[in-house]
Design an enzyme around this catalytic site. Structure first.
Site: not given
Ligand code: E4P
Length: 214
Positions: A83
């Site tokens: 990521k």
């Molecule tokens: C996924 O890849 C993200 O890191 C995650 O869905 C973020 O979610 P949030 O906005 O609830 O922190």
């Protein structure tokens, strides 16, 4: 539609995996920090449970730092996806990693043009954060619709991971729009499976069955 689990909690991953609901896992630095465990140890354990993509996020903000972390992290498992944040440095890292056949997920995407750039840079996945847009009174799902349309117009094979999911309707809308993947917190996944009429119906079936056995 694929379901990824949005967690770094191994117990949750095992539970959802036993239901056949884990096509992959997404983590981020906040989710890892919540577990209070060693990053690489957690990611390794997740890779041993899940066959699909396991997303591990870099914490460097410069391209070279991201590349160094990514090349190290991919050694943990064959299914690691890196990521990378949606920044200029992140796009440069995405291009280089894609050229090295290392899969990337461009994260923290909040506009359709960011998603277009991620696809052009060679990202295997893109993560629009819909819940965080909804929190600002902007329609998160509209972003997903726009990305689906753009990727379809130009036949990009970057897969769309709907991220920052907060409730079951987000999952339903993602499926109706035709997003490739929803990454779902365990609490939301649990809600998807339940319905009061299922519980009521099951109770009455079992009550009737018991009565008939007397
Ligand atoms: C996924 O890849 C993200 O890191 C995650 O869905 C973020 O979610 P949030 O906005 O609830 O922190």
């Amino acid at each position: 539609m694929k379901f990824f689990l949005d967690t770094a909690n191994v117990r949750e991953i095992k539970e959802a995996h036993s239901m056949g609901m884990v096509d992959g896992v997404t983590t981020n630095p906040s989710l890892i920090a919540k577990e209070g465990r060693d990053f690489e140890e957690v990611i390794k354990e997740i890779c041993e449970i899940v066959d699909g993509p396991v997303n591990a996020e870099v914490v460097s903000v410069d391209t070279e730092g991201m590349l160094k972390e990514a090349r190290h992290l991919v050694r943990i498992g064959d299914n690691i996806v890196i990521k990378v944040p949606m920044t200029v440095d992140g796009l440069k890292a995405t291009r280089r990693l894609s050229d090295e056949n290392i899969k990337t997920n461009v994260t923290l995407v909040f506009s359709p043009l960011q998603a277009l750039m991620a696809a052009k840079a060679g990202a295997a996945f893109v993560s629009p954060f819909i819940g965080r847009l909804d929190d600002l009174s902007q329609e998160g799902m509209l972003l997903v619709e726009q990305i689906v349309e753009i990727y379809s117009n130009y036949a990009f094979d970057t897969e769309i991971i709907v991220a920052s999911i907060r409730n079951p309707l987000h999952v339903l809308d993602s499926a109706l729009i035709g997003a490739d993947i929803a990454t779902i917190p365990f609490s939301v996944l649990s809600k998807l499976a339940s319905h009061p009429l299922t519980d009521k119906g099951l109770k009455s079936f079992l009550d009737d069955w018991k009565k008939s056995q007397k």
